[in-house]
Design a protein around this motif. Structure first.
Motif, PDB file in Angstrom:
ATOM      1  N   THR A  38      69.801 -36.307  47.792  1.00 15.46           N
ATOM      2  CA  THR A  38      70.540 -35.240  47.105  1.00 15.46           C
ATOM      3  C   THR A  38      71.916 -34.961  47.717  1.00 15.46           C
ATOM      4  OG1 THR A  38      69.118 -33.768  48.382  1.00 15.46           O
ATOM      5  CG2 THR A  38      68.560 -34.056  46.078  1.00 15.46           C
ATOM      6  N   SER A  61      68.756 -31.495  30.795  1.00 10.99           N
ATOM      7  CA  SER A  61      69.684 -30.616  30.070  1.00 10.99           C
ATOM      8  C   SER A  61      70.401 -31.408  28.988  1.00 10.99           C
ATOM      9  CB  SER A  61      70.709 -30.018  31.031  1.00 10.99           C
ATOM     10  OG  SER A  61      70.052 -29.254  31.995  1.00 10.99           O
ATOM     11  N   ASP A 106      70.703 -25.261  47.585  1.00 10.37           N
ATOM     12  CA  ASP A 106      69.689 -25.214  46.522  1.00 10.37           C
ATOM     13  C   ASP A 106      68.413 -25.821  47.071  1.00 10.37           C
ATOM     14  OD1 ASP A 106      71.071 -24.158  44.363  1.00 10.37           O
ATOM     15  OD2 ASP A 106      72.126 -26.051  44.046  1.00 10.37           O
ATOM     16  N   GLU A 144      69.265 -37.739  38.197  1.00  9.66           N
ATOM     17  CA  GLU A 144      70.575 -37.272  38.687  1.00  9.66           C
ATOM     18  C   GLU A 144      70.992 -36.035  37.901  1.00  9.66           C
ATOM     19  OE1 GLU A 144      73.175 -37.856  41.023  1.00  9.66           O
ATOM     20  OE2 GLU A 144      74.004 -36.193  39.858  1.00  9.66           O
ATOM     21  N   LYS A 145      71.449 -35.006  38.620  1.00  9.50           N
ATOM     22  CA  LYS A 145      71.781 -33.762  37.905  1.00  9.50           C
ATOM     23  C   LYS A 145      73.120 -33.824  37.181  1.00  9.50           C
ATOM     24  CE  LYS A 145      73.733 -31.243  41.795  1.00  9.50           C
ATOM     25  NZ  LYS A 145      73.675 -30.171  42.731  1.00  9.50           N
ATOM     26  N   ASN A 146      74.049 -34.653  37.655  1.00 13.63           N
ATOM     27  CA  ASN A 146      75.331 -34.802  36.961  1.00 13.63           C
ATOM     28  C   ASN A 146      75.146 -35.643  35.689  1.00 13.63           C
ATOM     29  OD1 ASN A 146      77.023 -33.419  38.706  1.00 13.63           O
ATOM     30  ND2 ASN A 146      77.402 -35.197  39.996  1.00 13.63           N
ATOM     31  N   GLU A 172      61.930 -29.914  38.789  1.00 13.68           N
ATOM     32  CA  GLU A 172      61.572 -28.482  38.799  1.00 13.68           C
ATOM     33  C   GLU A 172      60.367 -28.187  39.675  1.00 13.68           C
ATOM     34  OE1 GLU A 172      63.041 -26.156  35.026  1.00 13.68           O
ATOM     35  OE2 GLU A 172      61.362 -27.485  34.551  1.00 13.68           O
ATOM     36  N   THR A 174      70.072 -38.849  33.558  1.00  7.69           N
ATOM     37  CA  THR A 174      71.171 -38.000  34.039  1.00  7.69           C
ATOM     38  C   THR A 174      70.995 -36.609  33.430  1.00  7.69           C
ATOM     39  OG1 THR A 174      72.502 -38.914  32.254  1.00  7.69           O
ATOM     40  CG2 THR A 174      72.871 -39.817  34.449  1.00  7.69           C
ATOM     41  N   HIS A 175      71.804 -35.647  33.907  1.00  6.01           N
ATOM     42  CA  HIS A 175      71.649 -34.253  33.472  1.00  6.01           C
ATOM     43  C   HIS A 175      70.214 -33.800  33.743  1.00  6.01           C
ATOM     44  CE1 HIS A 175      75.076 -33.239  30.430  1.00  6.01           C
ATOM     45  NE2 HIS A 175      75.344 -32.861  31.652  1.00  6.01           N
ATOM     46  N   ALA A 176      69.621 -34.312  34.815  1.00 10.89           N
ATOM     47  CA  ALA A 176      68.188 -34.091  35.049  1.00 10.89           C
ATOM     48  C   ALA A 176      67.941 -33.516  36.443  1.00 10.89           C
ATOM     49  CB  ALA A 176      67.448 -35.421  34.913  1.00 10.89           C
ATOM     50  N   GLU A 177      67.025 -32.575  36.514  1.00 10.17           N
ATOM     51  CA  GLU A 177      66.682 -31.980  37.809  1.00 10.17           C
ATOM     52  C   GLU A 177      65.182 -31.793  37.949  1.00 10.17           C
ATOM     53  OE1 GLU A 177      69.202 -28.816  39.848  1.00 10.17           O
ATOM     54  OE2 GLU A 177      70.100 -28.926  37.853  1.00 10.17           O
ATOM     55  N   LYS A 197      63.427 -31.375  34.437  1.00  8.64           N
ATOM     56  CA  LYS A 197      64.107 -30.723  33.300  1.00  8.64           C
ATOM     57  C   LYS A 197      65.332 -31.546  32.927  1.00  8.64           C
ATOM     58  CE  LYS A 197      66.555 -26.622  31.970  1.00  8.64           C
ATOM     59  NZ  LYS A 197      67.440 -25.627  32.490  1.00  8.64           N
TER      60      LYS A 197
END
Ligand SMILES: Cc1cc2nc3c(=O)[nH]c(=O)nc-3n(C[C@H](O)[C@H](O)[C@H](O)COP(=O)(O)OP(=O)(O)OC[C@H]3O[C@@H](n4cnc5c(N)ncnc54)[C@H](O)[C@@H]3O)c2cc1C
Ligand code: SF4
Ligand code: SF4
Length: 425
Positions: free
Chosen positions: A196, A104, A369, A40-42, A88, A83-86, A102
């Motif tokens: 997504t 963050s 995106d 999850e990017k958040n 690539e 989390t904080h993950a995307e 990735k």
């Protein structure tokens, strides 16, 4: 006679997106016994549902449903959450994918007890994306009170400032790690489910409805935050220019939807969202008048139709069939005038109210995106499920505009599709 078409399978599943759809796919697959990576990017799970005040048609807070799912995730060792993950890069074929992810930095480690001392020590305030910029929050914050993971986040905006050192000193648990850096990891999985989700359509692109020009014209997602007890006004619906309790509100349906200039499709949920939000106003202000301007009211299915019928019976709710041509605000009074043509009587309607809500639609996140994988999209950016090819699937609003119930059903189906990829046919 059967043919073995299956490639050698890796036994795990990657789910990208931790909204209600991704949570559902991850849980359904893990509870059958498969290993699942949830990315999850958040900094938190829950997606857009975490921002809602109440669910239609039951009008219960979404927090209970989310909490149950968070508990199921916590109790299930088969699910690894990032989390904080995307994602690539994705390489490989159905049954065997190599995925680069990735991560963050959050600048807070697992020692965090959510005591809040860092937030108290932080002087810097940042705009809250969660509240669509209607609020300022501290640079050290918990995304919302029942956030999962229950861990504070430090905004990159304060890294390197004096404030950052103060936060570190304030933390008694050695949980603040200002040296944390972005990391990469590689995952081997057999199937991928893209959940997504969606973004609210950018209302500043709609040139005749005044959003971004006038403070008392807001969007439906902003209304969800205004009405939420954990929102910028602690649940008190007031108009942004002067905090007045509104005595009249207009809803503009299909704002930037079903229009070739903006989103050509129907977003499925925004009629129901406005009918639901009418109940927020009527409950808070029993004498307030609600005007809903619509092209058609779409309330699919028996339960939603019943909900619509109940709202229709309210004598303070006025439903006007007519496409809105213009919305503007009087700078002296802050009042908003909605101009439309009544499609039933043919009359031009000019309704002045104290604030207006634009019922904007959903745009797939993947339309803005593009995802780093070989996926097919329709012309609006929703991911097309190619079941012939298999291996990668889209769930929930990444695939089509949907409410929570249909997102859950679709996400459960995609868990099954992912599992089928792992099982030799
Ligand atoms: C105003 C309004 C009110 C609504 N009210 C209701 C209601 O009362 N009842 C109802 O049933 N439905 C309601 N809905 C619809 C509901 O919000 C959706 O059905 C729901 O959000 C769909 O969930 P999802 O998981 O598919 O997408 P999302 O909620 O958008 O979740 C997607 C997740 O994926 C993450 N993500 C995106 N891209 C990436 C990436 N590249 N890598 C990693 N993570 C990524 C996002 O951060 C997010 O967490 C409402 C919608 C609106 C606009
Ligand atoms: S980071 Fe430290 S100070 Fe901040 S909430 Fe967590 S434990 Fe408390
Ligand atoms: S759900 Fe209603 S408001 Fe939303 S696009 Fe469809 S018809 Fe318009």
């Amino acid at each position: 006679m059967t043919e073995n078409k299956a490639a050698p399978s890796n036994g795990s599943i990657l789910v990208v997106g931790g909204g209600i759809s991704g949570l559902t796919t991850a849980l359904e697959a893990a509870e059958v016994g498969y290993d699942v990576f949830l990315v999850e990017k958040n900094p938190y799970l829950g997606g857009r549902v975490a921002q809602l005040n109440k669910y239609f048609p039951k009008l219960c807070p979404p927090s209970c449903g989310l909490e149950i799912n968070f508990r199921r995730i916590k109790d299930n060792p088969k699910i690894s959450v990032f989390t904080h993950a995307e994602v690539e890069k994705v390489e490989g074929t159905p049954g065997s994918y190599e995925v680069a992810v990735k991560l963050s930095p959050r600048y807070v480690n697992e020692n965090c007890t959510c005591c809040g001392d860092c937030e108290a020590a932080c002087k810097t305030e940042i705009s809250s994306d969660f509240d669509f910029g209607m609020n300022k929050i501290k640079g050290a914050y918990l995304p919302f009170e029942m956030a999962f993971p229950a861990r504070y986040v430090i905004s990159p905006q304060i890294i390197g400032t004096e404030d950052a050192q103060k936060l570190k000193e304030a933390c008694k648990y050695d949980a603040v790690d200002l040296e944390m850096e972005a990391k990469s990891m590689n995952l081997q999985v057999g199937a991928i489910v893209w959940a997504t989700g969606w973004e609210p359509y950018d209302a500043t692109k709609i040139d005749n409805l005044g959003f971004g020009q006038y403070p008392n014209i807001i969007t439906n997602m902003m209304m969800e935050r205004l009405a939420s007890p954990n929102g910028p006004t602690k649940g008190k619906i007031t108009r942004p220019s002067d905090d007045k309790e509104p005595e009249s509100i207009a809803f503009v349906q299909c704002a930037g939807s079903r229009d070739e200039n903006y989103l050509p499709y129907c977003s499925y949920i925004c009629c129901m969202a406005s009918l639901k939000q009418a109940t927020y106003i009527r409950e808070a202000y029993p004498d307030a008048k609600v005007y809903i301007f619509y092209i058609d009211i779409r309330s699919p299915g028996q339960r939603y139709e019943k909900f619509y019928q109940t709202i229709k019976e309210d004598e303070n709710v006025f439903l006007i069939k007519g496409k809105v041509a213009e919305v503007s605000e009087d700078p002296d009074t802050g009042n908003v005038t909605v101009v439309a043509e009544n499609a039933v009587t043919g009359e031009k309607v000019k309704q002045t109210v104290e604030m207006a809500v634009l019922a904007t639609g959903m745009q797939p996140t993947a339309a803005m995106d593009k995802l780093p994988a070989d996926l097919k999209y329709n012309e609006d950016g929703f991911i097309i499920n190619d079941f012939e090819k298999g291996g990668m699937f889209a769930a929930g609003c990444a695939n089509k505009p949907a409410d929570v119930v249909s997102s859950n059903q679709n996400a459960t189906g995609m868990a099954l599709k992912a599992i089928q990829t792992l099982v030799k046919r």
